[in-house]
Write an enzyme that holds these catalytic residues in place. Sequence first.
Site, PDB file in Angstrom:
ATOM      1  N   ASP A  91      -4.121  13.382  -1.248  1.00 46.39           N
ATOM      2  CA  ASP A  91      -4.572  12.003  -1.406  1.00 46.39           C
ATOM      3  C   ASP A  91      -5.115  11.846  -2.831  1.00 46.39           C
ATOM      4  O   ASP A  91      -6.091  12.515  -3.205  1.00 46.39           O
ATOM      5  CB  ASP A  91      -5.680  11.664  -0.409  1.00 46.39           C
ATOM      6  CG  ASP A  91      -5.181  11.571   1.028  1.00 46.39           C
ATOM      7  OD1 ASP A  91      -4.063  12.040   1.314  1.00 46.39           O
ATOM      8  OD2 ASP A  91      -5.929  11.042   1.875  1.00 46.39           O
ATOM      9  N   LYS A 153      -3.334   3.943   0.597  1.00 46.03           N
ATOM     10  CA  LYS A 153      -4.598   4.177   1.317  1.00 46.03           C
ATOM     11  C   LYS A 153      -5.665   3.248   0.775  1.00 46.03           C
ATOM     12  O   LYS A 153      -5.770   3.046  -0.431  1.00 46.03           O
ATOM     13  CB  LYS A 153      -4.997   5.646   1.159  1.00 46.03           C
ATOM     14  CG  LYS A 153      -6.329   6.033   1.772  1.00 46.03           C
ATOM     15  CD  LYS A 153      -6.595   7.528   1.566  1.00 46.03           C
ATOM     16  CE  LYS A 153      -8.012   7.919   1.947  1.00 46.03           C
ATOM     17  NZ  LYS A 153      -8.284   9.358   1.705  1.00 46.03           N
ATOM     18  N   LYS A 182      -2.618   4.056   5.216  1.00 50.49           N
ATOM     19  CA  LYS A 182      -3.781   4.791   5.699  1.00 50.49           C
ATOM     20  C   LYS A 182      -5.026   3.946   5.469  1.00 50.49           C
ATOM     21  O   LYS A 182      -5.310   3.533   4.343  1.00 50.49           O
ATOM     22  CB  LYS A 182      -3.917   6.146   4.996  1.00 50.49           C
ATOM     23  CG  LYS A 182      -5.167   6.930   5.427  1.00 50.49           C
ATOM     24  CD  LYS A 182      -5.226   8.316   4.791  1.00 50.49           C
ATOM     25  CE  LYS A 182      -6.533   9.030   5.104  1.00 50.49           C
ATOM     26  NZ  LYS A 182      -6.588  10.394   4.508  1.00 50.49           N
TER      27      LYS A 182
END
Length: 222
Positions: A91, A153, A182
């Site tokens: 990430d 995300k 996400k």
Amino acid sequence: MELKDILSKCDHTLLGQASTWADIKGICDDGMKYHTASVCIPASFVKQAKDYVGDKLAICTVIGFPNGYATTNAKCYMACDAVANGADEVDMVINIGWAKEGKWDLITEEIRQIKAHCQGRILKVIIETCLLTDEEKIALCKCVSDSGADYIKTSTGFSTAGATFADVELFAKHVAPHVKIKAAGGISSLEDAETFINLGADRLGTSRIVKIAKGLENDGTY
């Protein structure tokens, strides 16, 4: 939605600065027991965690975290290092200053380079929605879509706010079909988790859903 289905979409997360191996081992145990999608942990623990869980659980880590303003070369090195240590997923945080300046091509190219250095592993791109306008979020949906990354995300969980239903709805309308979503930061109830999933989130970054599962298990209701 059954609790096990929600858990299967959770990146069970522990990114506190004072985290110890005992803490990380504990969330790895939880991740294996409750069959979460992954555990998301600091890069310094990736090798130890991967050696501990083997193929029983995906290991996710973060790079350029939480501020995003490391150089592209530094982020690429972090991605390579994470993969070499056994990370299954990465990430990354975008350069938010570049977003404020409208440097969309630079952001897209940075993500593309980091994705290449992930060597086939899943890459999720954190854009820190709480610091952005809707127009900037929409532009970043295109950056992520064009870059080859796997996920967009919402949040690091270290800024002024976390995921919102409105941001996940916005993502769902503007990312390319191959980009998953996400939601992360502040997801504290099963109801909210289910709503995020129904709005289009494929992953949830949270530690609280496992805590809820533990509570229900102690009560004999799970």
